[in-house]
Design an enzyme around this catalytic site. Sequence first.
Site, PDB file in Angstrom:
ATOM      1  N   HIS A 125       9.382 -11.052   4.195  1.00  0.00           N
ATOM      2  CA  HIS A 125      10.379  -9.987   4.266  1.00  0.00           C
ATOM      3  C   HIS A 125      11.543 -10.321   5.212  1.00  0.00           C
ATOM      4  O   HIS A 125      12.688  -9.997   4.912  1.00  0.00           O
ATOM      5  CB  HIS A 125       9.725  -8.685   4.736  1.00  0.00           C
ATOM      6  CG  HIS A 125       8.589  -8.245   3.866  1.00  0.00           C
ATOM      7  ND1 HIS A 125       8.767  -7.792   2.584  1.00  0.00           N
ATOM      8  CD2 HIS A 125       7.250  -8.197   4.092  1.00  0.00           C
ATOM      9  CE1 HIS A 125       7.595  -7.472   2.056  1.00  0.00           C
ATOM     10  NE2 HIS A 125       6.654  -7.723   2.950  1.00  0.00           N
TER      11      HIS A 125
ATOM     12  N   HIS B 156       3.625  -1.944  10.189  1.00  0.00           N
ATOM     13  CA  HIS B 156       3.219  -2.899   9.151  1.00  0.00           C
ATOM     14  C   HIS B 156       4.344  -3.906   8.939  1.00  0.00           C
ATOM     15  O   HIS B 156       4.121  -5.110   9.007  1.00  0.00           O
ATOM     16  CB  HIS B 156       2.879  -2.146   7.862  1.00  0.00           C
ATOM     17  CG  HIS B 156       2.362  -3.023   6.764  1.00  0.00           C
ATOM     18  ND1 HIS B 156       1.743  -2.526   5.641  1.00  0.00           N
ATOM     19  CD2 HIS B 156       2.380  -4.369   6.609  1.00  0.00           C
ATOM     20  CE1 HIS B 156       1.387  -3.537   4.852  1.00  0.00           C
ATOM     21  NE2 HIS B 156       1.773  -4.650   5.416  1.00  0.00           N
TER      22      HIS B 156
ATOM     23  N   GLU C 165       4.913 -11.624   7.615  1.00  0.00           N
ATOM     24  CA  GLU C 165       5.987 -10.631   7.489  1.00  0.00           C
ATOM     25  C   GLU C 165       7.363 -11.297   7.553  1.00  0.00           C
ATOM     26  O   GLU C 165       8.277 -10.929   6.823  1.00  0.00           O
ATOM     27  CB  GLU C 165       5.863  -9.563   8.588  1.00  0.00           C
ATOM     28  CG  GLU C 165       4.676  -8.635   8.404  1.00  0.00           C
ATOM     29  CD  GLU C 165       4.734  -7.839   7.098  1.00  0.00           C
ATOM     30  OE1 GLU C 165       5.783  -7.256   6.793  1.00  0.00           O
ATOM     31  OE2 GLU C 165       3.726  -7.800   6.376  1.00  0.00           O
TER      32      GLU C 165
END
Length: 200
Positions: free
Chosen positions: A70, A17, A66
């Site tokens: 992040h 993920h 992502e």
Amino acid sequence: QMSANDCQDPPEYWTIHGLWPDKTEECNRTWHFNVTEIKDLMSDMRHYWPDVLHSSLNRTQFWKHEWEKHGTCAATLQVLNSQKKYFGKALELYQHVDLNSCLLKAGIKPSSSYYQMAAIKEALTRFYGVTPKIQCLPPEEGEKAQTIGQIEFCFTKELQLRNCTALKGESNPVQDDLKLGTELSVCSDTLPIYYPSQVQ
């Protein structure tokens, strides 16, 4: 559930993920995702980090999301301070953890019968020496079992495995990216767990 048309032939193994720093998100909005920086990683990315909701080969929005949310924060660490390093290191950690073979060795595989949370937790802790965070979808109406959805491993800044402990002020639902119809949250210790062989 939301993207039944897109989620064709979902992989029958655990995929990535993301790689998330604990406390920050969207650290540098000017640092845009550039897929050419990870072109060398492409076959591994498609295999181990697929976007199951948007499955065509040239779709990159999951990775873009992502990175922007992040990766730009993770990049404060020298070992993660470029897109190539961030995605490459996540792939490396995935191979190192090797969750698929750990669960198989422990006899935990997709099944029509249910598992107890203690059995899964004990197997993982015994194998890794640390406690991961096991996340489930709660039972749907009329069901008695939760469904395993995500297993989160925690690392130190030196990227060594450590116990996952709830951070002060951290809320229980951990769903942040894949807006499924139901929130993933830390599995209940008391409900049986369903580990489906096929995503319905």
